[in-house]
Write an enzyme that holds these catalytic residues in place. Sequence first.
Site, short mmCIF file in Angstrom:
data_model
loop_
_atom_site.label_atom_id
_atom_site.label_comp_id
_atom_site.label_asym_id
_atom_site.label_seq_id
_atom_site.Cartn_x
_atom_site.Cartn_y
_atom_site.Cartn_z
CB SER A 256 -0.63 99.98 31.21
OG SER A 256 -1.89 100.27 30.63
CE LYS A 257 3.50 106.89 31.49
NZ LYS A 257 3.69 106.47 32.88
#
Length: 494
Positions: A256-257
């Site tokens: 994820s980011k």
Amino acid sequence: MAVDGSVRVRFAPSPTGYLHIGSARTALFNVLFARANGGVFILRIEDTDQNRYVEDSVEDIKESLRWLGLQWDEGPEVGGSVGPYFQSERVGIYAEYARRLVETGHAYHCFCTPERLESLRQAQLKTGEPTGYDRKCRDLPAKEVNKLLAQGTPSVIRFKIPDDGATVFEDALRGKIKFENKVLDDFVLLKSDGYPTYQLANVIDDHLMGITHVIRADEWINSTPKHILLYNAFGWTPPVMAHLPVVLSQSGGKLSKRHGATHLREFRDKGYLPEALVNFLALLGWTSGDDREVFDWDELVQSFTLDRVGTSPAVFSYEKLDWFNGVHIRKLSPEDLADRCIPFLQKDGLVSTPVSQQEVTYLTKIIPLLQERVKFLSEISDLASYFFLDEITYSDPSLLVPAKMSAQETVNILRQALSILTSIDDFSEANIESGLRGLVDSLGLKAGQVFMPIRVAVSGRTATPGLFETLHVIGKDRVLSRMEKAIGVLLEKH
RNA sequence: GGCUCCAUCGUCUAGCGGCCUAGGACACCGCCCUCUCAAGGCGGAGACACGGGUUCAAAUCCCGUUGGAGCUACCA
């Protein structure tokens, strides 16, 4: 894995966002498998969810794949004999096949409302039962079904999962995987908006497009028995299934980011080389079996086999990617590297747009000095700024003064160096070196004590490529004026 | 919860019963090279999740436990 010459594989992303690095890896494995076996690589866009469609994602997917070097043989833009390659343009096909399944007794119309389904689900959750459709409409009398259909009652088509038995399939990487049919849900084939679900469209298209090997992510294992059942219902032979291990983030979950870049375009913007990304991604789950780690494209194609793909999840390591990027940057010719740096230099205003021939010539002199020091292309502007700027500034003038020396001593060194450099007509590396080393000897100092003040005076920083090459590339005039400026700064300070 | 997959250094992995006092790479530490920073060279620390089997012999095969991940939608 023995494979004949007619391999056909596909990468089938849904346009719900920019291309994810994990999806890129799946695409890469498909392409490698296709190329290694003289097969065909197909790009199919699975845009059957109208709600999740993201406008420019198809563009991004195509652009990103091409940037990585993963050009498809059939698909959007290039066409092919089994198109169209956008599922939204194939809805008629799916409806027809769904209808056929209803006719043969493999599927049925379901009139349950989303509300009923939701409350059913909630009730199941509450009592701890497994969630799933309760098959309320499965045995509706034909008369009733026709009546509801005639009235235009919204409905979906569901697949009839066999009451008992088990569905087994052979995963090319993991071996036999078995599911009891009773844990399978009567899943939806055709949604009430007339669009197919993934399960239906995927199976129909893989069959119609002649896909021989389905190479996809791990997360599809649980829906594979549904696909197998569907192939059986149609009387088709399923393709070979190979489920790739997932890519995890450093903390264990999905990438994820929070941990850094996730979309391919972010890696591109940060200055990763497609070569490095491909090399790194290939080794995330695959190994050649020997100790080789650095591969170019042709070497990957030559060594790739499906049976050397692992099964355990792999953590995405940005550190290792960075190392690969450095390795591949160093493998580039200086001209090539210069080319790739230009957009980044332009973005930071260090060269003009379009770039001039003079700038390119100058750049090709700078690049060799920086090549083994660059980790990402986006670093180039910072690393090279003092080669381009007319005026440099000393954020911390004390850096000009070497340890255990006074400002006055430093001024003396700089003045003597200045006079030596001034006297050099041919400002070559060799002449600069002999002049400066001569000064070191005559002063009886250590090389660093003389070189560091010059380095800082000319570049404004303590870390640069070799001093002589650097001075040579920057050029005599600018070197002399910067040293004068540094002397001025030191005198002013005291 | 149910189902499924997975399990060797911090990370990527080699290993497919004896070649393993477990090999390589990244990261880390030290030394060398050296005008700084890199790059490079050399060296170091660092792993078979646990418990049962099977076997003359298990990191390798089987079972269980634990742990992690994924799926469980009229999303893909």
